[in-house]
Write a protein that holds these residues in place. Structure first.
Motif, mmCIF file in Angstrom:
data_model
loop_
_atom_site.group_PDB
_atom_site.id
_atom_site.type_symbol
_atom_site.label_atom_id
_atom_site.label_comp_id
_atom_site.label_asym_id
_atom_site.label_seq_id
_atom_site.Cartn_x
_atom_site.Cartn_y
_atom_site.Cartn_z
ATOM 1 N N VAL A 170 0.734 -1.131 0.080
ATOM 2 C CA VAL A 170 0.032 -0.037 -0.036
ATOM 3 C C VAL A 170 0.744 1.191 -0.242
ATOM 4 O O VAL A 170 0.584 2.068 -0.603
ATOM 5 N N TYR A 171 1.850 1.327 0.780
ATOM 6 C CA TYR A 171 2.790 2.430 0.614
ATOM 7 C C TYR A 171 3.594 2.737 -0.692
ATOM 8 O O TYR A 171 3.325 3.928 -1.112
ATOM 9 N N ALA A 172 3.727 1.814 -1.513
ATOM 10 C CA ALA A 172 4.225 2.023 -2.669
ATOM 11 C C ALA A 172 3.275 2.426 -3.653
ATOM 12 O O ALA A 172 3.429 3.371 -4.335
ATOM 13 N N ASN A 204 2.872 15.251 0.149
ATOM 14 C CA ASN A 204 1.707 15.217 -0.609
ATOM 15 C C ASN A 204 0.903 14.034 -0.094
ATOM 16 O O ASN A 204 -0.301 14.077 -0.516
ATOM 17 N N CYS A 205 1.580 12.929 0.420
ATOM 18 C CA CYS A 205 0.571 11.990 1.005
ATOM 19 C C CYS A 205 1.062 11.606 2.589
ATOM 20 O O CYS A 205 0.478 10.373 2.537
ATOM 21 N N ALA A 206 1.505 12.264 3.140
ATOM 22 C CA ALA A 206 1.588 11.963 4.521
ATOM 23 C C ALA A 206 0.524 11.498 5.369
ATOM 24 O O ALA A 206 0.534 10.400 6.023
ATOM 25 N N GLN A 207 -0.540 12.305 5.079
ATOM 26 C CA GLN A 207 -1.746 12.034 5.935
ATOM 27 C C GLN A 207 -2.365 10.644 5.366
ATOM 28 O O GLN A 207 -2.687 10.037 6.396
ATOM 29 N N GLU A 208 -2.350 10.341 4.098
ATOM 30 C CA GLU A 208 -2.862 8.993 3.943
ATOM 31 C C GLU A 208 -2.186 7.882 4.439
ATOM 32 O O GLU A 208 -2.584 6.937 4.656
ATOM 33 N N VAL A 210 -0.115 7.916 7.225
ATOM 34 C CA VAL A 210 -0.302 7.741 8.634
ATOM 35 C C VAL A 210 -1.763 7.298 8.762
ATOM 36 O O VAL A 210 -1.833 6.236 9.818
ATOM 37 N N SER A 211 -2.902 7.784 8.097
ATOM 38 C CA SER A 211 -4.142 7.223 8.381
ATOM 39 C C SER A 211 -4.146 5.803 8.089
ATOM 40 O O SER A 211 -4.859 4.917 8.859
ATOM 41 N N TYR A 212 -3.580 5.351 6.914
ATOM 42 C CA TYR A 212 -3.640 3.540 6.553
ATOM 43 C C TYR A 212 -2.827 2.775 7.661
ATOM 44 O O TYR A 212 -3.274 1.748 8.014
ATOM 45 N N THR A 213 -1.792 3.641 8.365
ATOM 46 C CA THR A 213 -1.098 2.794 9.358
ATOM 47 C C THR A 213 -1.654 2.701 10.620
ATOM 48 O O THR A 213 -1.740 1.585 11.281
ATOM 49 N N VAL A 214 -2.418 3.723 10.846
ATOM 50 C CA VAL A 214 -3.244 3.476 12.305
ATOM 51 C C VAL A 214 -4.293 2.511 12.080
ATOM 52 O O VAL A 214 -4.670 1.839 12.852
ATOM 53 N N TYR A 215 -4.737 2.517 10.760
ATOM 54 C CA TYR A 215 -5.757 1.717 10.278
ATOM 55 C C TYR A 215 -5.276 0.038 10.565
ATOM 56 O O TYR A 215 -5.997 -0.891 10.993
ATOM 57 N N ARG A 216 -4.027 -0.187 10.012
ATOM 58 C CA ARG A 216 -3.667 -1.309 10.018
ATOM 59 C C ARG A 216 -3.246 -1.588 11.513
ATOM 60 O O ARG A 216 -3.466 -2.991 11.897
ATOM 61 N N TRP A 217 -2.817 -0.729 12.462
ATOM 62 C CA TRP A 217 -2.865 -1.050 13.858
ATOM 63 C C TRP A 217 -4.142 -1.456 14.530
ATOM 64 O O TRP A 217 -4.037 -2.416 15.329
ATOM 65 N N GLU A 218 -5.219 -1.020 14.068
ATOM 66 C CA GLU A 218 -6.593 -1.102 14.355
ATOM 67 C C GLU A 218 -6.668 -2.751 13.973
ATOM 68 O O GLU A 218 -7.550 -3.471 14.978
ATOM 69 N N CYS A 219 -6.307 -3.066 12.724
ATOM 70 C CA CYS A 219 -6.652 -4.320 11.916
ATOM 71 C C CYS A 219 -5.996 -5.335 13.183
ATOM 72 O O CYS A 219 -6.200 -6.554 13.310
ATOM 73 N N ALA A 220 -4.688 -4.891 13.685
ATOM 74 C CA ALA A 220 -3.679 -5.674 14.033
ATOM 75 C C ALA A 220 -4.214 -6.020 15.681
ATOM 76 O O ALA A 220 -4.470 -7.238 16.233
ATOM 77 N N VAL A 221 -5.243 -5.215 16.299
ATOM 78 C CA VAL A 221 -5.729 -5.585 17.476
ATOM 79 C C VAL A 221 -6.853 -6.546 17.256
ATOM 80 O O VAL A 221 -6.945 -7.557 17.951
ATOM 81 N N ARG A 222 -7.623 -6.282 16.064
ATOM 82 C CA ARG A 222 -8.740 -7.338 15.915
ATOM 83 C C ARG A 222 -8.110 -8.576 15.669
ATOM 84 O O ARG A 222 -8.416 -9.609 16.195
#
Length: 277
Positions: A170-172, A204-208, A210-222
């Motif tokens: 996703v980062y790439a 230009n894409c730092a927000q996106e 960071v948002s996806y990384t936090v979402y993946r952390w949330e997925c890791a919790v689940r």
């Protein structure tokens, strides 16, 4: 106003949408039949009675002091597992995403003998990312539990490997989908690849990212819930024990904690996005 001059009320894309809807139905209907999808079975009197009795067992949530102490410890284990696994996944994903991003390839700014070597390296990195994310984290957890024994360490490594592949891909893609002109201009001006990354792409894409990384952390919790069922510790292992003992009150308390953790991830994501805005 004449009829010819009045604006047309017909949707010009109506036919295309209708064709798309019919195609989706034609494709989805056989798949639903193969998967034996029968939603009407949920509303049979017998099914409703069974479901109602099962859900009633979850009330009220268990709030005894002894269980809350176990729940607190399991919550800390889950947070530690998800955070450590995501951090290790970042260490895997960031270099691989850096290598596979074509916009940061120096060989692309002009003819040179290194172009084919760059293409080979990028393809090898993409293959590594594909292998890492192709194997589910539950399978990695089984492997690491066998190697390391029961406990959160197996869950951390399972999350790191699988999420490293997901984050890297996703980062790439995010780096490639942003405006690559600034990065290309920096490379053509003699700047290094890291400079092109930090000053040409990331603003230009730092927000996106960071948002996806936090979402993946949330997925890791689940995901830690599922891995807990194979002995990786945390809230999942506690949930497994509660369900085997048919203790719905304990299970509902655990589910409430998961809801709070998801709300925490949402708040963290929003705060980071505002910080980077």
């Amino acid at each position: 106003m004449s009829a010819a001059a009045s604006p047309s009320l017909r949707d010009p894309a109506a036919r295309r949408r209708l064709v798309g809807l019919l195609a989706a139905i034609v494709i989805a209907w056989p798949l639903l039949q193969v998967s034996e999808f029968r939603p009407a079975a949920l509303f049979n009197p017998g099914s409703l009675q069974v479901i109602g009795g099962f859900l009633a067992g979850f009330l009220p949530p268990d709030t005894s002091a002894g269980f809350l102490a176990l729940l607190w410890r399991a919550t800390l284990e889950t947070l530690a597992m998800a955070t450590a696994g995501t951090a290790l996944a970042l260490l895997i994903a960031a270099p691989l995403a850096f290598v596979t991003t074509r916009a940061l390839s120096v060989s692309r700014i002009g003819p040179g003998s290194g172009r084919w070597r760059g293409a080979v390296v990028r393809q090898l990195a993409r293959s590594v990312l594909m292998v890492l994310r192709a194997i589910p984290e539950i399978v990695w957890a089984l492997i690491f539990v066998r190697a390391l024994g029961l406990g959160p360490a197996a869950g951390v490594l399972a999350l790191a490997v699988t999420y490293g592949g997901m984050l890297g891909k996703v980062y790439a893609e995010v780096l490639e989908s942003t405006d690559t002109a600034p990065a290309r201009a920096l490379l053509e001006g003699g700047a290094g690849r890291l400079q092109a990354l930090f000053y040409g792409l990331l603003p230009n894409c730092a927000q996106e990212l960071v948002s996806y990384t936090v979402y993946r952390w949330e997925c890791a919790v689940r995901a830690s819930v599922v891995m807990g069922f194979v002995g990786a510790g945390g809230l999942g292992q506690l949930m497994d024990q509660s369900m085997k003992m048919l203790n719905g009150g304990e299970a509902s308390s655990i589910l409430l904690v998961f809801l709070l953790l998801v709300l925490l991830a949402d708040a963290l994501s929003n705060a980071l996005r505002r910080l980077l805005a």
